[in-house]
Design a protein around this motif. Sequence first.
Motif, PDB file in Angstrom:
ATOM      1  N   GLY A   1      -4.472  12.095   5.860  1.00 22.38           N
ATOM      2  CA  GLY A   1      -4.419  13.106   4.813  1.00 22.38           C
ATOM      3  C   GLY A   1      -4.154  14.459   5.447  1.00 22.38           C
TER       4      GLY A   1
ATOM      5  N   SER B   1      -5.262  10.989  -0.666  1.00 23.62           N
ATOM      6  CA  SER B   1      -6.281  11.596   0.191  1.00 23.62           C
ATOM      7  C   SER B   1      -6.885  12.863  -0.406  1.00 23.62           C
ATOM      8  CB  SER B   1      -5.690  11.905   1.569  1.00 23.62           C
ATOM      9  OG  SER B   1      -4.684  12.904   1.474  1.00 23.62           O
TER      10      SER B   1
ATOM     11  N   SER C   1      -9.935  11.435   4.646  1.00 23.84           N
ATOM     12  CA  SER C   1      -8.990  10.619   5.404  1.00 23.84           C
ATOM     13  C   SER C   1      -9.422   9.165   5.219  1.00 23.84           C
ATOM     14  CB  SER C   1      -8.978  11.018   6.878  1.00 23.84           C
ATOM     15  OG  SER C   1     -10.294  11.070   7.407  1.00 23.84           O
ATOM     16  N   TYR C   2      -8.500   8.232   5.462  1.00 25.40           N
ATOM     17  CA  TYR C   2      -8.789   6.829   5.165  1.00 25.40           C
ATOM     18  C   TYR C   2      -8.608   5.934   6.381  1.00 25.40           C
ATOM     19  CZ  TYR C   2      -8.560   7.848   0.122  1.00 25.40           C
ATOM     20  OH  TYR C   2      -8.783   8.331  -1.143  1.00 25.40           O
TER      21      TYR C   2
ATOM     22  N   HIS D   1       0.761  15.868  -1.722  1.00 25.64           N
ATOM     23  CA  HIS D   1       0.122  14.595  -1.392  1.00 25.64           C
ATOM     24  C   HIS D   1      -0.172  13.759  -2.644  1.00 25.64           C
ATOM     25  CE1 HIS D   1      -1.007  15.407   2.925  1.00 25.64           C
ATOM     26  NE2 HIS D   1      -0.724  16.632   2.505  1.00 25.64           N
TER      27      HIS D   1
ATOM     28  N   MET E   1       0.839  -1.197   0.000  1.00 22.55           N
ATOM     29  CA  MET E   1       0.000   0.000   0.000  1.00 22.55           C
ATOM     30  C   MET E   1       0.873   1.246   0.000  1.00 22.55           C
ATOM     31  SD  MET E   1      -2.713  -1.368   2.860  1.00 22.55           S
ATOM     32  CE  MET E   1      -1.347  -2.182   3.703  1.00 22.55           C
TER      33      MET E   1
ATOM     34  N   PHE F   1       0.608   5.367   0.393  1.00 27.73           N
ATOM     35  CA  PHE F   1      -0.265   6.458   0.827  1.00 27.73           C
ATOM     36  C   PHE F   1       0.339   7.808   0.460  1.00 27.73           C
ATOM     37  CE2 PHE F   1      -1.332   2.939   3.627  1.00 27.73           C
ATOM     38  CZ  PHE F   1      -2.714   3.026   3.754  1.00 27.73           C
ATOM     39  N   ASP F   2      -0.443   8.639  -0.203  1.00 31.55           N
ATOM     40  CA  ASP F   2      -0.103  10.037  -0.501  1.00 31.55           C
ATOM     41  C   ASP F   2       1.325  10.193  -1.030  1.00 31.55           C
ATOM     42  OD1 ASP F   2      -2.641  10.728   0.172  1.00 31.55           O
ATOM     43  OD2 ASP F   2      -2.132  12.129   1.744  1.00 31.55           O
TER      44      ASP F   2
ATOM     45  N   PHE G   1      -3.210   4.939  -2.424  1.00 33.29           N
ATOM     46  CA  PHE G   1      -4.228   5.779  -1.788  1.00 33.29           C
ATOM     47  C   PHE G   1      -3.817   7.246  -1.936  1.00 33.29           C
ATOM     48  CE2 PHE G   1      -4.398   1.744   0.431  1.00 33.29           C
ATOM     49  CZ  PHE G   1      -5.751   1.509   0.612  1.00 33.29           C
TER      50      PHE G   1
ATOM     51  N   VAL H   1      -8.277   1.956   6.785  1.00 30.94           N
ATOM     52  CA  VAL H   1      -8.029   0.785   5.955  1.00 30.94           C
ATOM     53  C   VAL H   1      -7.977  -0.453   6.852  1.00 30.94           C
ATOM     54  CG1 VAL H   1      -6.418  -0.312   4.349  1.00 30.94           C
ATOM     55  CG2 VAL H   1      -6.723   2.185   4.317  1.00 30.94           C
TER      56      VAL H   1
ATOM     57  N   HIS I   1      -4.886   6.798   7.790  1.00 34.01           N
ATOM     58  CA  HIS I   1      -4.078   7.861   7.192  1.00 34.01           C
ATOM     59  C   HIS I   1      -4.938   9.109   7.142  1.00 34.01           C
ATOM     60  CE1 HIS I   1      -1.738  10.296   4.430  1.00 34.01           C
ATOM     61  NE2 HIS I   1      -0.723   9.471   4.616  1.00 34.01           N
TER      62      HIS I   1
END
Length: 245
Positions: free
Chosen positions: A134, A51, A119-120, A57, A22, A24-25, A49, A122, A132
């Motif tokens: 964001g 955000s 925002s996530y 980001h 994964m 993220f950003d 991912f 998961v 996360h």
Amino acid sequence: MATKVTFLDNSGFLVETPEVVMVFDYYRDPAHNVVKTLEHNPDVPVIFFVSHNHRDHFNTDIFNLGQSHRRLYVLSNDIPTREIHDDMPIDWMSAGDRVEDLPGGVSVRAYGSTDAGVSYAVTLADGTKIFHAGDLNNWHWDQESTEREIHKAKERFTVIVDRIAEEDPHFHIAFFPVDVRQGANCAAGAEQFLTTVKVDNFFPMHFKGDYDKACTFADYKIPQSVAENTTFYCLHKPSEHVELK
């Protein structure tokens, strides 16, 4: 399940498990950690991912990564579509949306933000939960914000954090902004999040300045019970990583 967390830059993190990679950003990856990881794990699917659409980001380079892998992009609905081809595997998300059965047995829920996007939260196949943020944060500025602005910022932030706590009260891993440009109260959002939601492993991000201040965890205004039950990590140089059991 062993989980490896690698810092990329700003709010970007690479999270590896045996079942899924994964990202993220993704903003910058000067050490090419993502490329190397994907090369070493050709049969593991990858999920990117994003955000929100801020350039620290979101980098369109992600659409050129992992092309030989089973891949998926989970994107906030504010991401511009001009760089995106119709055949790209994308799940678009707004606050309140939930998608399941993603590669590697991943599911994701989108929460709100006090800035752009989402925002996530998961959830991995084994139940591990990752948050996360964001740009979700208690955004106010010690030297500039009025009392009314500070009150409104906290109010907006509290509504979202309380919603998260109601639906996802415990995260094994959380990435959260601690932006030192905010001054003496730069950790206010993180402190409230940690006090409201149980977090096992906490990673500050989005430092935008001297990371030392963001990583002086002993100064965080949190209950002793929170400090004792949370492990704090300060990954601030690209490629710094930690393996969590």
